[in-house]
Design a protein around this motif. Structure first.
Motif, PDB file in Angstrom:
ATOM      1  N   ILE A  93      10.189   9.443   2.240  1.00  0.00           N
ATOM      2  CA  ILE A  93       9.191   8.439   1.326  1.00  0.00           C
ATOM      3  C   ILE A  93       7.636   8.895   2.026  1.00  0.00           C
ATOM      4  O   ILE A  93       7.460   8.366   3.166  1.00  0.00           O
ATOM      5  CB  ILE A  93       9.694   7.066   1.683  1.00  0.00           C
ATOM      6  CG1 ILE A  93      11.196   6.979   1.679  1.00  0.00           C
ATOM      7  CG2 ILE A  93       8.897   6.147   0.803  1.00  0.00           C
ATOM      8  CD1 ILE A  93      11.619   5.523   1.969  1.00  0.00           C
ATOM      9  N   GLY A  94       6.977   9.568   1.017  1.00  0.00           N
ATOM     10  CA  GLY A  94       5.802   9.609   1.286  1.00  0.00           C
ATOM     11  C   GLY A  94       4.768   8.367   0.899  1.00  0.00           C
ATOM     12  O   GLY A  94       5.413   7.611  -0.002  1.00  0.00           O
ATOM     13  N   MET A  95       3.619   8.138   1.344  1.00  0.00           N
ATOM     14  CA  MET A  95       2.910   7.008   0.914  1.00  0.00           C
ATOM     15  C   MET A  95       1.439   7.487   0.915  1.00  0.00           C
ATOM     16  O   MET A  95       0.943   8.259   1.573  1.00  0.00           O
ATOM     17  CB  MET A  95       3.226   5.983   1.799  1.00  0.00           C
ATOM     18  CG  MET A  95       2.484   4.653   1.551  1.00  0.00           C
ATOM     19  SD  MET A  95       3.264   3.168   2.237  1.00  0.00           S
ATOM     20  CE  MET A  95       2.705   1.796   1.402  1.00  0.00           C
ATOM     21  N   VAL A  96       0.835   6.792  -0.453  1.00  0.00           N
ATOM     22  CA  VAL A  96      -0.649   7.136  -0.702  1.00  0.00           C
ATOM     23  C   VAL A  96      -1.365   5.854  -0.803  1.00  0.00           C
ATOM     24  O   VAL A  96      -0.710   5.007  -1.385  1.00  0.00           O
ATOM     25  CB  VAL A  96      -0.731   7.921  -2.104  1.00  0.00           C
ATOM     26  CG1 VAL A  96      -2.092   8.260  -2.236  1.00  0.00           C
ATOM     27  CG2 VAL A  96      -0.055   9.227  -2.129  1.00  0.00           C
ATOM     28  N   PHE A  97      -2.349   5.674   0.096  1.00  0.00           N
ATOM     29  CA  PHE A  97      -3.099   4.575   0.103  1.00  0.00           C
ATOM     30  C   PHE A  97      -4.270   4.308  -0.655  1.00  0.00           C
ATOM     31  O   PHE A  97      -4.890   5.513  -0.992  1.00  0.00           O
ATOM     32  CB  PHE A  97      -3.671   4.342   1.565  1.00  0.00           C
ATOM     33  CG  PHE A  97      -2.308   4.376   2.577  1.00  0.00           C
ATOM     34  CD1 PHE A  97      -1.717   3.391   2.780  1.00  0.00           C
ATOM     35  CD2 PHE A  97      -1.866   5.648   3.207  1.00  0.00           C
ATOM     36  CE1 PHE A  97      -0.448   2.981   3.992  1.00  0.00           C
ATOM     37  CE2 PHE A  97      -0.707   5.672   3.972  1.00  0.00           C
ATOM     38  CZ  PHE A  97      -0.154   4.420   4.256  1.00  0.00           C
ATOM     39  N   GLN A  98      -4.725   3.169  -0.980  1.00  0.00           N
ATOM     40  CA  GLN A  98      -6.037   3.024  -1.680  1.00  0.00           C
ATOM     41  C   GLN A  98      -7.190   3.458  -1.003  1.00  0.00           C
ATOM     42  O   GLN A  98      -8.130   4.139  -1.582  1.00  0.00           O
ATOM     43  CB  GLN A  98      -6.019   1.383  -1.880  1.00  0.00           C
ATOM     44  CG  GLN A  98      -7.329   1.052  -2.645  1.00  0.00           C
ATOM     45  CD  GLN A  98      -7.414  -0.457  -2.932  1.00  0.00           C
ATOM     46  OE1 GLN A  98      -6.500  -1.312  -2.455  1.00  0.00           O
ATOM     47  NE2 GLN A  98      -8.580  -0.994  -3.367  1.00  0.00           N
ATOM     48  N   GLN A  99      -7.193   3.181   0.086  1.00  0.00           N
ATOM     49  CA  GLN A  99      -8.628   3.624   1.040  1.00  0.00           C
ATOM     50  C   GLN A  99      -8.321   4.970   1.853  1.00  0.00           C
ATOM     51  O   GLN A  99      -9.059   5.369   3.003  1.00  0.00           O
ATOM     52  CB  GLN A  99      -8.918   2.461   2.201  1.00  0.00           C
ATOM     53  CG  GLN A  99      -9.345   1.269   1.251  1.00  0.00           C
ATOM     54  CD  GLN A  99     -10.421   1.573   0.400  1.00  0.00           C
ATOM     55  OE1 GLN A  99     -11.234   2.242   0.559  1.00  0.00           O
ATOM     56  NE2 GLN A  99     -10.589   0.552  -0.589  1.00  0.00           N
ATOM     57  N   PHE A 100      -7.427   5.686   1.375  1.00  0.00           N
ATOM     58  CA  PHE A 100      -7.120   7.267   1.959  1.00  0.00           C
ATOM     59  C   PHE A 100      -6.735   7.258   3.304  1.00  0.00           C
ATOM     60  O   PHE A 100      -5.709   8.005   3.440  1.00  0.00           O
ATOM     61  CB  PHE A 100      -8.356   7.895   1.754  1.00  0.00           C
ATOM     62  CG  PHE A 100      -9.375   7.700   0.745  1.00  0.00           C
ATOM     63  CD1 PHE A 100      -8.670   7.826  -0.755  1.00  0.00           C
ATOM     64  CD2 PHE A 100     -10.422   7.569   0.744  1.00  0.00           C
ATOM     65  CE1 PHE A 100      -9.424   7.379  -1.923  1.00  0.00           C
ATOM     66  CE2 PHE A 100     -11.329   7.419  -0.329  1.00  0.00           C
ATOM     67  CZ  PHE A 100     -10.749   7.312  -1.653  1.00  0.00           C
ATOM     68  N   ASN A 101      -6.884   6.318   3.969  1.00  0.00           N
ATOM     69  CA  ASN A 101      -6.539   6.483   5.718  1.00  0.00           C
ATOM     70  C   ASN A 101      -6.306   7.928   6.234  1.00  0.00           C
ATOM     71  O   ASN A 101      -5.414   8.185   6.846  1.00  0.00           O
ATOM     72  CB  ASN A 101      -4.889   5.697   5.534  1.00  0.00           C
ATOM     73  CG  ASN A 101      -5.119   4.417   5.539  1.00  0.00           C
ATOM     74  OD1 ASN A 101      -5.923   3.659   5.077  1.00  0.00           O
ATOM     75  ND2 ASN A 101      -3.876   3.598   5.740  1.00  0.00           N
TER      76      ASN A 101
END
Length: 286
Positions: A93-101
């Motif tokens: 499960i990959g995750m992409v964030f609003q503020q890039f992180n």
């Protein structure tokens, strides 16, 4: 075309059953939500600020632990796993964030290689796979640069490459385009569609923008005060929104467009005919 019998329908890749999340103080962010996401699909969750979207997304990979209910991904009930098993399951499960992180002190290549090293890959393996992920997102020439040297759109593509480096079956996108300008948003959405089409990755994204859902999603759910108030194929919810929250989202999407006469064409893209498109225009007051 006949509908396949129930036994022939693919099993959901993601399934939430009666899931709730209550925080300290009695705040219920997610209230008895059940949903299923088919493998290979792009599923959108739409809601206003405070509706519980981010919490719901984080329940899928158990970054938030449900107060009640079960979460199953790729046949594994995550809510029944121990911490070591859960860490292994999250590699899918990959995750992409609003503020890039992104790590400011690491190069672009180092950022993408980081989860691979954490998963036990050798330095050489991590670099090779990270470079491959950067080629896929069109940033191979930026590998030696640092995040602060990149534009917002490039940083988000680095975030997508990092999420893809472990070859996940699922990609979770937490408001992945809300910090971007309209042109860059379209580029990132086109990349997410490539991720789905070419890699077969199942995508769940949350947003407060109906244009994002219309651009890339197959199915969608509308969240209001922690509950799903409407769910179905994108074309159906655009063509005949039933709940007031859904109607408000459709209305705002139409009224925000500078060219309202383009809406019928956009609806046709999702299989809605001219007559139904006209009724949508009438419904939203355009």
């Amino acid at each position: 075309m006949t509908t396949p019998p129930p036994s022939a329908q693919p099993r959901p890749l993601i399934q939430l059953d009666d899931v709730s999340k209550e925080f300290a103080g009695g705040t219920v962010a997610v209230d008895r939500v059940s949903l299923a996401v088919a493998p290979g699909s792009v599923f959108g969750i739409v809601g206003h600020s405070g509706a519980g979207k981010s919490t719901l997304l984080r329940l899928i990979n158990l970054l938030e632990t449900p107060t009640t209910g079960t979460v199953t991904v790729a046949g594994q009930e995550l809510t029944a796993l121990g911490s070591r098993q859960l860490r292994a399951a999250r590699r899918d499960i990959g995750m992409v964030f609003q503020q890039f992180n992104l790590f400011r002190s690491r190069t672009v290549l180092g950022n993408v290689a980081y989860p691979l090293r954490q998963a036990g890959a050798t330095r050489a393996e991590a670099r090779e796979r990270a470079a491959e992920a950067l080629r896929f997102v069109g940033l191979a020439d930026q590998a030696r640069r640092y995040p602060e040297q990149l534009s917002g759109g490039q940083r988000q593509r680095v975030g997508i490459a990092r999420a893809l480096a472990t070859e996940p079956r699922v990609l979770l996108c937490d408001e992945a385009t809300s910090a971007l300008d309209p042109q860059t948003t379209q580029e990132v959405l086109a990349l997410l569609r490539r991720v789905n089409d070419e890699l077969g990755v199942t995508i769940v994204l949350i947003t407060h923008e109906m244009e994002v859902v219309r651009a890339v999603c197959d199915r969608m759910a509308v969240l209001d005060a922690g509950r799903i108030v409407e769910m179905g194929p994108v074309r159906e919810l655009f063509a005949a929104p039933r709940h007031p929250t859904t109607r408000a989202f459709v209305r705002s999407a139409v009224q925000a467009s500078p060219l309202l006469d383009l809406l019928p064409a956009a609806l046709r893209k999702h299989g809605v005919d001219e007559a139904v498109a006209a009724s949508v225009l009438a419904e939203v007051g355009a």
